[in-house]
Design a protein around this motif. Structure first.
Motif, PDB file in Angstrom:
ATOM      1  N   ARG A 183      13.524  16.705  40.090  1.00 38.87           N
ATOM      2  CA  ARG A 183      14.811  16.032  40.209  1.00 38.87           C
ATOM      3  C   ARG A 183      14.738  14.883  41.199  1.00 38.87           C
ATOM      4  O   ARG A 183      15.324  13.818  40.984  1.00 38.87           O
ATOM      5  N   ALA A 184      14.005  15.100  42.308  1.00 41.99           N
ATOM      6  CA  ALA A 184      13.871  14.029  43.299  1.00 41.99           C
ATOM      7  C   ALA A 184      13.137  12.830  42.701  1.00 41.99           C
ATOM      8  O   ALA A 184      13.496  11.676  42.970  1.00 41.99           O
ATOM      9  N   GLY A 207      22.949  14.363  34.023  1.00 42.62           N
ATOM     10  CA  GLY A 207      23.186  13.281  34.980  1.00 42.62           C
ATOM     11  C   GLY A 207      22.559  13.487  36.334  1.00 42.62           C
ATOM     12  O   GLY A 207      22.554  12.582  37.165  1.00 42.62           O
ATOM     13  N   ASP A 208      22.052  14.683  36.594  1.00 39.50           N
ATOM     14  CA  ASP A 208      21.325  15.004  37.823  1.00 39.50           C
ATOM     15  C   ASP A 208      22.161  14.666  39.051  1.00 39.50           C
ATOM     16  O   ASP A 208      23.280  15.155  39.176  1.00 39.50           O
ATOM     17  N   ASP A 241      25.276  18.964  33.960  1.00 40.77           N
ATOM     18  CA  ASP A 241      23.897  19.315  34.271  1.00 40.77           C
ATOM     19  C   ASP A 241      23.846  20.778  34.686  1.00 40.77           C
ATOM     20  O   ASP A 241      24.887  21.436  34.834  1.00 40.77           O
ATOM     21  N   ARG A 242      22.629  21.280  34.857  1.00 34.30           N
ATOM     22  CA  ARG A 242      22.460  22.671  35.267  1.00 34.30           C
ATOM     23  C   ARG A 242      22.938  22.854  36.707  1.00 34.30           C
ATOM     24  O   ARG A 242      22.912  21.900  37.498  1.00 34.30           O
ATOM     25  N   PRO A 243      23.360  24.070  37.067  1.00 33.16           N
ATOM     26  CA  PRO A 243      23.925  24.285  38.410  1.00 33.16           C
ATOM     27  C   PRO A 243      23.005  23.817  39.537  1.00 33.16           C
ATOM     28  O   PRO A 243      23.467  23.193  40.495  1.00 33.16           O
ATOM     29  N   VAL A 261      32.710  16.803  37.211  1.00 40.90           N
ATOM     30  CA  VAL A 261      31.354  17.347  37.268  1.00 40.90           C
ATOM     31  C   VAL A 261      31.401  18.783  36.762  1.00 40.90           C
ATOM     32  O   VAL A 261      32.188  19.593  37.255  1.00 40.90           O
ATOM     33  N   ALA A 262      30.579  19.092  35.770  1.00 43.06           N
ATOM     34  CA  ALA A 262      30.644  20.417  35.158  1.00 43.06           C
ATOM     35  C   ALA A 262      29.243  20.927  34.843  1.00 43.06           C
ATOM     36  O   ALA A 262      28.334  20.146  34.551  1.00 43.06           O
ATOM     37  N   GLU A 263      29.102  22.261  34.927  1.00 43.58           N
ATOM     38  CA  GLU A 263      27.847  22.864  34.513  1.00 43.58           C
ATOM     39  C   GLU A 263      27.725  22.773  32.997  1.00 43.58           C
ATOM     40  O   GLU A 263      28.673  23.045  32.262  1.00 43.58           O
TER      41      GLU A 263
END
Length: 353
Positions: A155-156, A186-187, A208-210, A231-233
């Motif tokens: 992710r970074a 969207g990270d 995006d994932r939690p 923003v949603a999981e």
């Protein structure tokens, strides 16, 4: 390729023997070890002697001295005397806190899973399928996502890449024509924040994932757009919300072969308004690679195959992919990137009747 390009490629190859090329893994492992051991971070505040560096990094002093001498050959450190070493300007980018830090990218590029996958390159080329772990059947990408620390590094690395082109994407494409844009995967929200900043009346939904959402609130708040973004999981299987008239996928289609990519885009097509737009932020592979372009596009394309089973695509190949998924190819808006990365494009998919 023209005759001049062919001559240039031959001349470039003549400057380096095949044996020298085959040793390319050595600098990669040197940089990886320096990043993993925190050598640059230990040198961040000024020159240090080898003994104190070894104590801080938990290494053998003699072996560390040899590593540092090798790093000096790569321009990462300079050797001041027999015992003291200092970071160079290039080496400062291997520190964790530098604004232009490349530490995460170096560690990702040389991660054990990816390293092992490239070791199976001959089998990958024979089969046309990505390398998979014989015990789990996972690709290198799937294996890395299942490790929290490595997934955070992924992710970074993606966030760093997004910083290179997010503002350019927002400036190059007219997002103000939409009411709501949905950013899948969207990270950290870097691209979403840039788009919302460029289009003050736009709203966004970011899925995006939690574990990927930890930094989103801070990024959106810092940009002053948090009140316009939900923003949603969720993941790529999450249906488009009602009222969405644009769907944004950043560097995601390249991770899939044609079959899986078309399947994904067809699912998104089903939820998109008739006058909506699918927006892919990707690089476009030149139909014919010059020697200069081969390193940027050819190696990246091959890495996609090894790592995920994905691929880079030309404009015509994106056109065929979109057609198979129920879209027609619209505009392809170029986004120049100044950091040496290939230029990006916003690739527009228009729902077919």
């Amino acid at each position: 390729m023209s005759a001049d390009d062919a001559q240039a490629a031959e001349a470039a190859g003549a400057q380096q023997s095949l044996s020298q090329m085959a040793l390319g893994y050595v600098p990669a492992r040197i940089l990886c070890s320096a990043a993993e051991l925190g050598v640059a971070d230990a040198l961040e505040n000024g020159p240090r002697d080898c003994a104190s560096l070894a104590a801080e990094t938990g290494t053998d002093p003699g072996a560390l001295r040899r590593l540092l001498r090798a790093l000096a050959g790569l321009g990462v450190v300079s050797q001041l005397d027999t015992e003291r070493f200092a970071l160079t300007a290039l080496g400062s980018r291997l520190t964790s806190a530098a604004p232009d830090s490349e530490r995460a990218g170096v560690m990702l590029t040389t991660a054990p899973e990816l390293w092992a996958a490239w070791g199976d390159l001959s089998a990958v080329v024979r089969s046309g399928e990505p390398a998979r772990d014989p015990g789990t059947g996972w690709t290198a990408h799937e294996a890395m996502l299942r490790q929290p620390e490595v997934a955070a590094q992924l992710r970074a690395g993606m966030a760093q890449a997004s910083r290179e082109f997010a503002a350019g994407v927002a400036a190059a494409y007219d997002f103000a024509q939409f009411r709501t844009v949905v950013d899948y995967g969207g990270d950290e929200g870097i691209l979403t924040a840039a788009v919302l900043t460029a289009a003050p009346d736009l709203r966004a939904v970011l899925y995006d994932r939690p574990e990927a959402l930890e930094r989103v609130s801070a990024v959106l708040s810092e940009a002053g757009v948090a009140d316009r973004c939900e923003v949603a999981e969720g993941d790529l299987t999450t249906p488009l919300p009602p009222g969405a008239d644009a769907c944004l996928l950043n560097n995601l289609v390249r991770d899939r072969g044609d079959g899986k990519a078309a399947e994904l885009l067809r699912a998104l097509r089903a939820g998109l308004a008739p006058k909506g737009r699918l927006l892919l932020v990707e690089t476009l592979m030149p139909p014919v690679l010059t020697p200069d372009a081969s390193a940027a596009y050819g190696l990246t394309d091959l890495n996609n195959l090894v790592f995920t089973g994905g691929r880079e695509r030309t404009r015509d190949e994106y056109g065929a992919l979109l057609d198979a998924a129920g879209f027609t190819l619209g505009a392809t808006v170029r986004v120049p990137v100044s950091s040496g990365m290939p230029d990006y494009h916003v690739i527009e998919g228009i729902p077919a009747p």
